[in-house]
Design an enzyme around this catalytic site. Structure first.
Site, mmCIF file in Angstrom:
data_model
loop_
_atom_site.group_PDB
_atom_site.id
_atom_site.type_symbol
_atom_site.label_atom_id
_atom_site.label_comp_id
_atom_site.label_asym_id
_atom_site.label_seq_id
_atom_site.Cartn_x
_atom_site.Cartn_y
_atom_site.Cartn_z
ATOM 1 N N PRO A 168 29.372 16.153 64.289
ATOM 2 C CA PRO A 168 30.179 15.953 64.080
ATOM 3 C C PRO A 168 31.550 15.693 64.321
ATOM 4 C CG PRO A 168 28.992 18.248 65.549
ATOM 5 C CD PRO A 168 28.097 16.800 64.905
ATOM 6 N N CYS A 169 32.571 15.657 63.927
ATOM 7 C CA CYS A 169 33.851 14.584 63.635
ATOM 8 C C CYS A 169 34.329 14.579 65.101
ATOM 9 C CB CYS A 169 34.771 14.494 62.675
ATOM 10 S SG CYS A 169 35.373 16.029 62.469
ATOM 11 N N GLN A 170 34.032 16.469 65.871
ATOM 12 C CA GLN A 170 35.155 16.529 66.791
ATOM 13 C C GLN A 170 34.419 15.645 67.881
ATOM 14 O OE1 GLN A 170 33.807 18.297 64.786
ATOM 15 N NE2 GLN A 170 34.579 20.170 64.985
ATOM 16 N N TYR A 174 33.994 12.422 67.699
ATOM 17 C CA TYR A 174 34.767 11.380 68.121
ATOM 18 C C TYR A 174 35.766 10.874 68.694
ATOM 19 C CZ TYR A 174 30.363 10.623 64.490
ATOM 20 O OH TYR A 174 29.261 10.290 64.280
#
Ligand SMILES: C[S@@+](CC[C@H](N)C(=O)[O-])C[C@H]1O[C@@H](n2cnc3c(N)ncnc32)[C@H](O)[C@@H]1O
Length: 397
Positions: A80-82, A84
């Site tokens: 999930p984006c967190q 990155y």
């Protein structure tokens, strides 16, 4: 083209992305997710696939995935984006940063020819701090973080105030929010040399492993999904193999198009009504995930008074939004149960109707409580989008 190309499926959820790959002739060598309800759904619909249930950052789990996945040609699914936002930090004590490092480690060990990750569009504008900063530079960036937090708090309050009379958002607060936005813009311009785009870091870290990465935003409606869900698709290829993204097949009807050519080559986007109209009078069927949500008389009255194109909360909130029937839906989100309202019936859409908007076939059955099923559906990559990506990938393997 050989059948059953092996694929490792990470962060697999209920298996939306894999469903598309399976339809294109891929077969999972191993799948992994941490969440039991998603695992149950996945196994119910793919009973012969080895599944490793558990946290991908756990040493034993990671080892099992690598063992089972060795030799696989493709790896799908990404963190999930967190994960990155922490990609530049390399702070192994932060679980979000660790997720990205572990993902890199798995790719590096399995060495698939391709990997495919999907994420929200917001990933494209995400940035993180550069690694070597002096104290004065860190101080400048901390100012941005503090302002960002104030902005998020105020925006949340403004959103809540639209949904309930109990919370008021004053003119002073509106002015403060505007002032913060202006300050942030200026600070960001002045510190742009201290930050890096997350997508650049992703590209660089994979290049270090021998993977060339391309990134594109795809709209699911263009691939036969009755939903305007836009997602960032990241494809990495090993040793310079070609990367292609699928060309749009279904298109929005535009008057400017030459009618004859348009009709011949591209069908129109599939609409909400086309996707779910046959279910509107169907009685409840739990085994088919066609489950109604009960609500109180007050809320029923609010639903009745909500016109097409508006939310029960008024305005354009995604929660309890009555989608227009003659176009693809907005993005299907789990919305804590605040799902779409049916265009014709004064009720919520059922999980089955939402699964149709995500392009799941009717034989795909979800396991878990209704709210767990809604999360699985809202999290999924539409199988038809997955299928289109898999079809073009196949040509380059
Ligand atoms: C966006 S969903 C994936 C959806 C899936 N690709 C599909 O198409 O159905 C992300 C998934 O990552 C899983 N996840 C999050 N953190 C994880 C971790 N540390 N280890 C394993 N899975 C994790 C969540 O349980 C969730 O099901």
């Amino acid at each position: 083209m050989s059948k059953n190309i092996s694929v490792v499926d990470l962060f697999c959820g209920c298996g939306g992305l894999y469903e598309g790959f399976k339809q294109a002739g891929f077969k999972a060598s191993v799948s992994n997710d941490i969440w039991e309800p998603a695992f149950k759904t996945f196994v119910r619909n793919n009973n012969s696939t080895p599944f490793v249930l558990g946290d991908i950052t756990d040493l034993e789990i990671k080892k099992k995935i690598i063992q089972e996945g060795k030799g696989s040609k493709v790896l799908i699914g990404g963190p999930p984006c967190q994960a990155y936002s922490m990609a530049g930090q390399r702070n192994v004590d932060d679980p979000r940063g660790k997720l990205f490092e572990d993902y890199l480690e798995i790719v590096n060990n399995i060495k698939p020819k391709f990997f495919v990750m999907e994420n929200v569009k917001g990933l494209l504008s995400m940035e993180h701090d550069k690694q070597k900063l002096n104290p004065a530079e860190k101080k400048e960036l901390n100012k941005i973080k503090s302002l960002e937090n104030d902005k998020i708090d105020l925006m949340l309050k403004r959103k809540q105030s639209k949904n309930t009379n109990k919370i008021k958002f004053s003119i002073k607060e509106e002015e403060k929010l505007e002032e913060i936005k202006k300050k942030l813009k200026l600070l960001k311009i002045n510190t742009s040399n201290l930050r890096v785009k997350v997508t650049e870091t992703i590209k660089k870290r994979f290049l270090d492993l021998g993977y060339f990465v391309e990134i594109k935003v795809l709209n699911s409606a263009n691939y036969g999904v009755p939903q305007k869900r836009e997602r960032v698709i990241i494809i990495g290829s090993h040793n310079g193999l070609n990367i292609n993204f699928p060309e749009p097949v279904y298109l929005e009807r535009k008057d400017t198009f030459n009618e004859e050519i348009f009709r011949k080559n591209h069908p129109n986007w599939i609409t909400v009504k086309e996707a779910i109209d046959d279910l509107k009078n169907k009685s409840e069927d739990v085994s088919f995930n066609h489950v109604f949500t009960k609500c109180g008389d007050d809320f029923k009255k609010k639903i009745k008074n909500t016109p097409i194109g508006k939310s029960v909360y008024g305005g354009f909130s995604d929660a309890y939004f009555r989608c227009p029937p003659d176009e693809p839906s907005r993005t299907v989100k789990e919305n804590h149960g605040g799902v779409f309202i049916h265009y014709e019936k004064d009720r919520f859409m059922t999980p089955r109707e939402l699964a149709r908007l995500q392009s799941f076939d009717d034989h795909f059955i979800f396991e878990g409580s209704k709210s767990q099923i809604l999360v699985q559906i809202g999290n999924a990559v539409p199988p038809k989008l997955g299928y289109s990506i898999a079809e073009v990938l196949k040509e380059n393997i």
